[in-house]
Design a protein around this motif. Structure first.
Motif, short mmCIF file in Angstrom:
data_model
loop_
_atom_site.label_atom_id
_atom_site.label_comp_id
_atom_site.label_asym_id
_atom_site.label_seq_id
_atom_site.Cartn_x
_atom_site.Cartn_y
_atom_site.Cartn_z
N VAL A 58 0.83 -1.20 0.00
CA VAL A 58 0.00 0.00 0.00
C VAL A 58 0.87 1.25 0.00
O VAL A 58 0.63 2.21 -0.76
CB VAL A 58 -0.94 0.01 1.22
N THR A 59 1.90 1.25 0.83
CA THR A 59 2.76 2.42 0.96
C THR A 59 3.54 2.72 -0.31
O THR A 59 3.62 3.87 -0.76
CB THR A 59 3.75 2.22 2.13
N ALA A 62 1.20 4.03 -3.00
CA ALA A 62 0.81 5.41 -2.70
C ALA A 62 1.96 6.37 -2.96
O ALA A 62 1.76 7.47 -3.50
CB ALA A 62 0.36 5.51 -1.24
N CYS A 120 -3.77 13.42 -1.01
CA CYS A 120 -4.37 12.19 -0.47
C CYS A 120 -3.37 11.04 -0.49
O CYS A 120 -3.18 10.34 0.51
CB CYS A 120 -5.61 11.82 -1.28
N TRP A 121 -2.71 10.87 -1.62
CA TRP A 121 -1.79 9.73 -1.75
C TRP A 121 -0.50 9.93 -0.96
O TRP A 121 0.04 8.98 -0.40
CB TRP A 121 -1.48 9.48 -3.23
N VAL A 124 -1.22 9.05 2.65
CA VAL A 124 -1.24 7.59 2.83
C VAL A 124 0.18 7.05 2.84
O VAL A 124 0.54 6.22 3.70
CB VAL A 124 -2.07 6.92 1.72
N ALA A 125 0.99 7.52 1.90
CA ALA A 125 2.36 7.04 1.81
C ALA A 125 3.17 7.40 3.05
O ALA A 125 3.95 6.58 3.56
CB ALA A 125 3.03 7.61 0.56
N VAL A 127 2.11 8.07 6.18
CA VAL A 127 1.66 7.30 7.35
C VAL A 127 2.17 5.87 7.28
O VAL A 127 2.69 5.31 8.25
CB VAL A 127 0.13 7.33 7.47
N GLY A 128 2.03 5.25 6.10
CA GLY A 128 2.51 3.89 5.94
C GLY A 128 4.01 3.78 6.10
O GLY A 128 4.51 2.85 6.75
#
Length: 315
Positions: A58-59, A62, A120-121, A124-125, A127-128
């Motif tokens: 996911v990271t 993102a 947005c992306w 996410v990146a 945080v991951g």
């Protein structure tokens, strides 16, 4: 996610999601994911825990989605000038134009919508990445800052290509830190050199070659524009040869300790994938050859990843 603007005339069939995926060059970005995956397997010496694998996927997705979008956002004005002066690039045999190239500059997307997509992306990146290892998060920040600098130097110096090589290398370096709190310095150096030389020879030079005529009209300073096609093609061959040479000790001496037959497969397979189009570009100096090199070189990390997966399966 925000809704896109109505595509302009001449871009039929491009609906909202496609335009955003085009902004982030998602087909190319998905291929790029293989680089960090290779780094993680090589650094750890095997598969990480499932939780790390899922979060890492996911990271990484993102992160690449955000950084590619950032490139078009920062380059918005220069891309728009290029479109206005040189017209739309209608060639469809170029991986980065799989949907539509530079949708922001073509008016398929508003600037606020593109920025919202990026934010947005990148959130996410970040945080991951922080959850995996804070070092990964700061490498992401560094990548975004360097990508911005790379774009802003478009009309200043062709040496900005070096920044591009660094940015592409940061993803695999972050992946190494995601699976190991203290990777060996020699491994990081080899990993960086392997990705850096592949990026310059197989991605940056042929991508800028693809745009060289249009770049010259708008005053952009890229390697093909400044040093000329002959020297640029030779540099691409040299960089790709160096990347292939570096791959052998990287795979063999990494914690994964890839068996000799398999790293030889990776070496010969990479040579087959990279060198023929690079040598053809040096011989013909044709735009089509540059596109072919870019497209084939984009699959090189995926080829190496396939070899590493086979290594894990046969153990």
């Amino acid at each position: 996610m925000p809704a896109s603007a109505t595509p302009p005339a001449g871009t039929p069939g491009h609906f909202a999601l496609t335009v955003y995926l085009a902004l982030s060059r998602t087909p190319h970005g998905i291929l790029d994911l293989a680089g960090p995956f290779c780094a993680a397997l090589l650094c750890r010496g095997g598969l990480p825990p499932l939780s790390v694998v899922v979060l890492g996927c996911v990271t990484v997705f993102a992160g690449y989605t955000a950084v590619y979008a950032l490139n078009d956002i920062v380059d918005y004005r220069s891309d728009k000038r290029q479109v206005e002066k040189s017209g739309r690039d209608a060639r469809c045999n170029y991986l980065d134009a799989a949907f539509i190239r530079h949708p922001l500059a073509h008016g398929c997307l508003s600037l606020p919508a593109a920025i919202a997509w990026f934010l947005c992306w990148v959130a996410v990146a970040f945080v991951g990445a922080y959850a995996l290892n804070p070092v990964c998060a700061w490498l992401l920040v560094a990548g975004c800052l360097l990508e911005t600098a790379y774009c802003l130097l478009l009309t200043v110096t062709h040496l900005r290509a070096l920044i591009n090589g660094v940015v592409k290398s940061l993803g695999p370096l972050a992946a190494a830190y995601a699976v190991s709190p203290d990777p060996a310095p020699w491994f990081l150096v080899l990993l960086f050199a392997w990705v850096f030389t592949w990026e310059i020879g197989g991605q940056n030079i042929p991508a800028d070659w693809h745009d060289a005529v249009r770049d010259a009209v708008t005053g952009a300073r890229t390697v093909p524009v400044v040093v000329g096609y002959r020297q640029a093609s030779r540099l691409a061959v040299a960089c790709l040869g160096a990347s292939l040479a570096i791959s052998a000790p990287l795979l063999a001496a990494s914690p994964l300790a890839v068996a000799a037959p398999l790293w030889l497969v990776a070496l010969l397979g990479g040579a087959w994938l990279l060198l023929p189009p690079a040598l053809r570009l040096a011989a013909t100096r044709e735009d089509e050859a540059a596109s072919a090199l870019f497209n084939r070189a984009s699959f090189y990390p995926a080829l190496v990843l396939t070899v590493l997966v086979i290594e894990l399966l046969v153990r």
